[in-house]
Design a protein around this motif. Structure first.
Motif, PDB file in Angstrom:
ATOM      1  N   SER A  51     -11.672  42.166  -4.356  1.00 39.90           N
ATOM      2  CA  SER A  51     -12.347  40.864  -4.350  1.00 39.90           C
ATOM      3  C   SER A  51     -11.472  39.710  -4.809  1.00 39.90           C
ATOM      4  O   SER A  51     -11.764  38.549  -4.510  1.00 39.90           O
ATOM      5  CB  SER A  51     -13.565  40.930  -5.268  1.00 39.90           C
ATOM      6  OG  SER A  51     -13.144  41.174  -6.612  1.00 39.90           O
ATOM      7  N   GLY A  52     -10.437  39.992  -5.560  1.00 33.58           N
ATOM      8  CA  GLY A  52      -9.667  38.931  -6.206  1.00 33.58           C
ATOM      9  C   GLY A  52     -10.141  38.633  -7.609  1.00 33.58           C
ATOM     10  O   GLY A  52      -9.523  37.847  -8.331  1.00 33.58           O
ATOM     11  N   GLY A  53     -11.246  39.274  -8.024  1.00 31.61           N
ATOM     12  CA  GLY A  53     -11.754  39.022  -9.370  1.00 31.61           C
ATOM     13  C   GLY A  53     -10.804  39.461 -10.457  1.00 31.61           C
ATOM     14  O   GLY A  53     -10.675  38.787 -11.496  1.00 31.61           O
ATOM     15  N   VAL A  54     -10.129  40.590 -10.263  1.00 30.69           N
ATOM     16  CA  VAL A  54      -9.168  41.053 -11.268  1.00 30.69           C
ATOM     17  C   VAL A  54      -8.023  40.065 -11.402  1.00 30.69           C
ATOM     18  O   VAL A  54      -7.495  39.841 -12.503  1.00 30.69           O
ATOM     19  CB  VAL A  54      -8.652  42.459 -10.913  1.00 30.69           C
ATOM     20  CG1 VAL A  54      -7.517  42.866 -11.841  1.00 30.69           C
ATOM     21  CG2 VAL A  54      -9.783  43.473 -11.003  1.00 30.69           C
ATOM     22  N   ASP A  55      -7.632  39.433 -10.302  1.00 30.93           N
ATOM     23  CA  ASP A  55      -6.570  38.430 -10.361  1.00 30.93           C
ATOM     24  C   ASP A  55      -6.978  37.267 -11.260  1.00 30.93           C
ATOM     25  O   ASP A  55      -6.144  36.687 -11.961  1.00 30.93           O
ATOM     26  CB  ASP A  55      -6.255  37.932  -8.944  1.00 30.93           C
ATOM     27  CG  ASP A  55      -5.867  39.063  -8.007  1.00 30.93           C
ATOM     28  OD1 ASP A  55      -4.676  39.330  -7.869  1.00 30.93           O
ATOM     29  OD2 ASP A  55      -6.777  39.699  -7.439  1.00 30.93           O
ATOM     30  N   VAL A  56      -8.271  36.956 -11.251  1.00 29.82           N
ATOM     31  CA  VAL A  56      -8.784  35.915 -12.148  1.00 29.82           C
ATOM     32  C   VAL A  56      -8.648  36.357 -13.601  1.00 29.82           C
ATOM     33  O   VAL A  56      -8.219  35.580 -14.470  1.00 29.82           O
ATOM     34  CB  VAL A  56     -10.254  35.603 -11.812  1.00 29.82           C
ATOM     35  CG1 VAL A  56     -10.851  34.644 -12.845  1.00 29.82           C
ATOM     36  CG2 VAL A  56     -10.365  35.021 -10.412  1.00 29.82           C
ATOM     37  N   PHE A  57      -8.989  37.604 -13.895  1.00 27.70           N
ATOM     38  CA  PHE A  57      -8.858  38.108 -15.264  1.00 27.70           C
ATOM     39  C   PHE A  57      -7.401  38.059 -15.730  1.00 27.70           C
ATOM     40  O   PHE A  57      -7.130  37.724 -16.891  1.00 27.70           O
ATOM     41  CB  PHE A  57      -9.374  39.539 -15.343  1.00 27.70           C
ATOM     42  CG  PHE A  57     -10.871  39.656 -15.322  1.00 27.70           C
ATOM     43  CD1 PHE A  57     -11.670  38.767 -16.003  1.00 27.70           C
ATOM     44  CD2 PHE A  57     -11.484  40.677 -14.619  1.00 27.70           C
ATOM     45  CE1 PHE A  57     -13.053  38.874 -15.990  1.00 27.70           C
ATOM     46  CE2 PHE A  57     -12.863  40.797 -14.596  1.00 27.70           C
ATOM     47  CZ  PHE A  57     -13.658  39.890 -15.284  1.00 27.70           C
ATOM     48  N   LEU A  58      -6.475  38.405 -14.849  1.00 28.69           N
ATOM     49  CA  LEU A  58      -5.062  38.365 -15.241  1.00 28.69           C
ATOM     50  C   LEU A  58      -4.619  36.936 -15.527  1.00 28.69           C
ATOM     51  O   LEU A  58      -3.886  36.674 -16.494  1.00 28.69           O
ATOM     52  CB  LEU A  58      -4.196  38.994 -14.146  1.00 28.69           C
ATOM     53  CG  LEU A  58      -4.488  40.458 -13.795  1.00 28.69           C
ATOM     54  CD1 LEU A  58      -3.475  40.984 -12.785  1.00 28.69           C
ATOM     55  CD2 LEU A  58      -4.494  41.344 -15.035  1.00 28.69           C
ATOM     56  N   LEU A  59      -5.053  35.997 -14.692  1.00 23.71           N
ATOM     57  CA  LEU A  59      -4.751  34.593 -14.943  1.00 23.71           C
ATOM     58  C   LEU A  59      -5.297  34.159 -16.300  1.00 23.71           C
ATOM     59  O   LEU A  59      -4.594  33.514 -17.091  1.00 23.71           O
ATOM     60  CB  LEU A  59      -5.364  33.728 -13.840  1.00 23.71           C
ATOM     61  CG  LEU A  59      -5.314  32.221 -14.124  1.00 23.71           C
ATOM     62  CD1 LEU A  59      -4.035  31.632 -13.574  1.00 23.71           C
ATOM     63  CD2 LEU A  59      -6.529  31.497 -13.567  1.00 23.71           C
ATOM     64  N   LEU A  60      -6.558  34.502 -16.590  1.00 27.58           N
ATOM     65  CA  LEU A  60      -7.163  34.073 -17.842  1.00 27.58           C
ATOM     66  C   LEU A  60      -6.492  34.726 -19.044  1.00 27.58           C
ATOM     67  O   LEU A  60      -6.381  34.107 -20.112  1.00 27.58           O
ATOM     68  CB  LEU A  60      -8.664  34.392 -17.834  1.00 27.58           C
ATOM     69  CG  LEU A  60      -9.505  33.588 -16.833  1.00 27.58           C
ATOM     70  CD1 LEU A  60     -10.965  34.004 -16.894  1.00 27.58           C
ATOM     71  CD2 LEU A  60      -9.367  32.088 -17.086  1.00 27.58           C
TER      72      LEU A  60
END
Length: 694
Positions: A51-60
């Motif tokens: 989904s790309g959601g994990v990429d958001v967690f890594l950014l945060l």
């Protein structure tokens, strides 16, 4: 997955706060976490997509950790690595490791025994925070290509983050040191360092995604740019807020609203429009960019536009649960799919998964993220934090050890029973029509996947990418042996090693093996274009030259092929046979064994050894007269041992109380050894014919 840092960049209309001041919390970031975990769960459960959601967690994580470490430097002059590590351990270890321990129990209760060893290896890698590298190596390991989904596969991101937690204090400390040496500002120097990491890592991600995406997905080096993007955002936000002289300007508010909603739309749609095989390359820019847009919009105009959605009670509540919900949703999904036999969840099944995961996430959040800190246990000192982390790790290791002991106990019990060849005749049951009493088959599905010669995955076998021959010697001393036998081909030649060694022991032969994964011996493969074919062609030519130098008495190799097509084909091996005959050796061409193309031990676990769906229809694989009619050069002996593997109509998963296959294509070592007497007769006959002709 939340970061251990508790603060985020601040919404404010005043000038940028002093460097050592912790900014007030941006609630939209908690909402962004909540939105990200919903996207992750929905795409996993119903669409089987990234989904790309994990990429958001890594950014945060990059955002929070950079801001936290930078505040530490500006407050104390140091990143305070031990204090930082203690905070990480207190925040991250208890939920992650308690859930990891629970997955051992879930494995025993709901997953097939054939997967237990794989799951245990993955759980151990997860507990030691190298799960991403473990999955990366398995993603390109030919022998692990049949592995099913790991119950802790989602922990790869935890491994990446743990490695990031080690690297980032070093990066920031080095940047601070350089700033002092150069007489430049800390933040400017850090921004330059982060930009360099971003550029290098993103370039590497583009290259590795194009050349080896399966490995790149789990590779820290291809993910560092996402942390760096978060770090750059943390460094830039104070300047951005300071640059906006009138944050209440309607134009600023309008721009923030548009930016925020655009970021939310990108996050929601990324998984739908982007293919999983495009991550972590260009595709990952979309969720990372969307998350940056949301954070910038919230910083400029908090509570406006998308902020109303992100600040709403349900989304904030999901943000609080995002870490524990991430930990629980995947193992519950894997157990559901295994039990139901589905590829994705039904609507009601998916809702049940979400409900169960949410309840467990709430309970874990309450117990380990709220009550545990309130008790003070492991909270007051660095030593206490590390002791808490060690206790959590011990829980996983104890669970791992208990199940490992049980698997070993079962293996030893069956090995002792298998010494009775009248009860475990294997191929002899078909060859001699034996009436064999029913018993627990060997090897059990617990360790069937590991029932191959260890050399196959180590020093004696060339990889799919390798070019050079690797020689391994077995049996009698070459100078004193009655004959020298060369095994030459891919893994479906190597699977015969136990039978060849049994024959060699009886006949006093010396055995030399040249094998390469997924490589047949047909000439002309270099014209097919792909690297694996070019390497296979070069390896074949080099091995034939080696065989000519050795001058063996016999070469044991392919006679036909049953590959991914799941039926017998006859590549043109004539030129290769002629090359081998020119060395003076006799050539034995063996008919290939069936390749069921479904995991036999797994099928037996789920349906039983007598289940029709676990047997292979012989007629669908073989035109019975085709191999006999195959035209080969004089001096090549065709050998067909199919009757010792298959019955007249079907090829059963268990023969003579011995499991035939260890995966979806290769025989177990145990079964191959029972073919020894029958292969010995054929090889001896070929050597006899060579002697007569000579």
């Amino acid at each position: 997955m939340s970061s251990p840092a508790s603060a985020s960049a601040a919404p404010t209309t005043a000038p940028a706060p002093a460097a050592t001041t912790r900014p007030p919390r941006l609630r939209e970031i908690d909402g962004l976490r909540g939105l990200a975990i919903v996207v992750i769960a929905v795409y996993h459960i119903w669409f089987d997509r990234v989904s790309g959601g994990v990429d958001v967690f890594l950014l945060l994580s990059g955002f929070f950790i950079t801001a936290s470490l930078l505040r530490s430097v500006e407050r104390t002059g140091s990143v305070a690595p031990l204090a930082f590590a203690a905070r990480i351990v207190r925040r991250i270890f208890p939920p992650a490791l308690v859930v990891a321990a629970a997955t051992v129990l879930m494995t025993v209760v709901w997953l097939p025994r054939a997967t237990w060893n794989q799951q245990l290896g993955d759980i151990l890698a997860t507990a030691l925070y190298y799960g991403n590298w473990n999955l990366a190596l398995h993603s390109v390991d030919y022998l692990s290509s049949n592995n099913g989904a790991s119950i802790v596969q989602h922990y790869w991101s935890m491994g990446v983050q743990a490695q990031f937690y080690v690297l980032w204090p070093i990066l920031i400390a080095a940047s601070v040191w350089l700033a002092r040496r150069a007489g430049r500002g800390r933040r400017r120097t850090l921004a330059a360092a982060l930009a360099a990491v971003f550029a290098a890592s993103f370039a590497f991600a583009l290259w590795e995604t194009a050349t080896n995406q399966a490995f790149a997905y789990f590779d820290l080096r291809a993910r560092l740019w996402q942390f760096a993007a978060g770090g750059l955002l943390a460094v830039a936000l104070p300047r951005l807020r300071a640059a906006v002289r009138r944050p209440d300007d309607p134009r600023v508010t309008f721009g923030a609203v548009v930016l925020g909603w655009a970021g939310v739309a990108v996050l929601l749609g990324a998984g739908f429009f982007l293919e999983s095989t495009q991550f972590p390359g260009l595709a990952a820019l979309w969720p990372v960019g969307g998350a940056c847009a949301v954070v910038i919009a919230a910083s400029l105009s908090p509570g406006a536009g998308a902020g109303r959605l992100l600040n709403s009670g349900p989304v904030q509540w999901l943000g609080d649960l995002s870490y524990t919900l991430y930990l629980w949703h995947w193992p519950i999904l894997i157990c559901y799919l295994t039990v139901t036999g589905r590829g994705t969840a039904s609507l009601l099944g998916g809702l049940g998964i979400l409900a169960a995961a949410t309840v467990l996430a709430w309970a874990t959040h309450w117990a380990l993220e709220q009550r545990l800190p309130a008790t003070g246990l492991g909270q007051r000192t660095k030593r206490g934090a590390f002791a808490l982390g060690a206790a959590c790790l011990a829980l996983v290791l104890a669970s791992y050890a208990a199940l490992t002991w049980y698997i070993s106990f079962e293996s030893d019990r069956l090995a002792e029973a298998a010494a009775d060849t009248s009860l475990y005749p294997g191929a002899a049951a078909l060859a001699e029509g034996l009436d064999v009493a029913e018993a627990d088959f060997v090897p059990s599905t617990l360790d069937a996947a590991e029932d191959y010669d260890p050399a196959l995955s180590g020093r004696c076998n060339q990889t799919m990418e390798g070019y050079e021959p690797i020689r391994c010697d077995f049996g009698a001393d070459e100078s004193d042996a009655a004959a020298t036998v060369v095994m030459y081909g891919g893994s479906k030649i190597w699977q015969w090693l136990p039978a060849v060694l049994a024959a060699a022991e009886a006949q006093d032969w010396h055995v030399i093996a040249y094998t390469k994964n997924a490589c047949i011996i047909e000439t002309g493969q270099e014209a097919l274009g792909e690297e694996r074919y070019r390497s296979c062609a070069a390896w074949n030519d080099a091995v034939v030259a080696e065989i000519a130098r050795v001058g063996p008495d016999l070469v044991f190799t392919y006679g036909s092929r049953v590959g991914y097509e799941a039926y017998e084909t006859f590549p043109d091996y004539t030129d290769r046979y002629e090359q081998l005959l020119a060395t003076g050796a006799a050539v034995v061409a063996v008919r290939d064994t069936p390749s069921p193309r479904f995991d036999i031990p797994l099928c037996v676990d789920l349906s039983g050894a007598d289940a029709a769906e676990c047997a292979v229809d012989r007629a669908s694989y073989y035109d019975e007269g085709a191999f006999e009619a195959l035209d080969v050069p004089e001096g090549v002996r065709k050998v067909d041992l199919t009757d010792y593997i298959c019955g007249p109509r079907a090829c059963p998963p268990v023969v003579g109380n011995v499991l035939v296959y260890r995966d979806d294509a290769h025989m177990t070592n145990t079964y191959a050894a029972t073919l020894g007497p029958y292969l010995e007769a054929e090889l001896a006959a070929a050597l006899g014919s060579r002697a007569e002709a000579g």
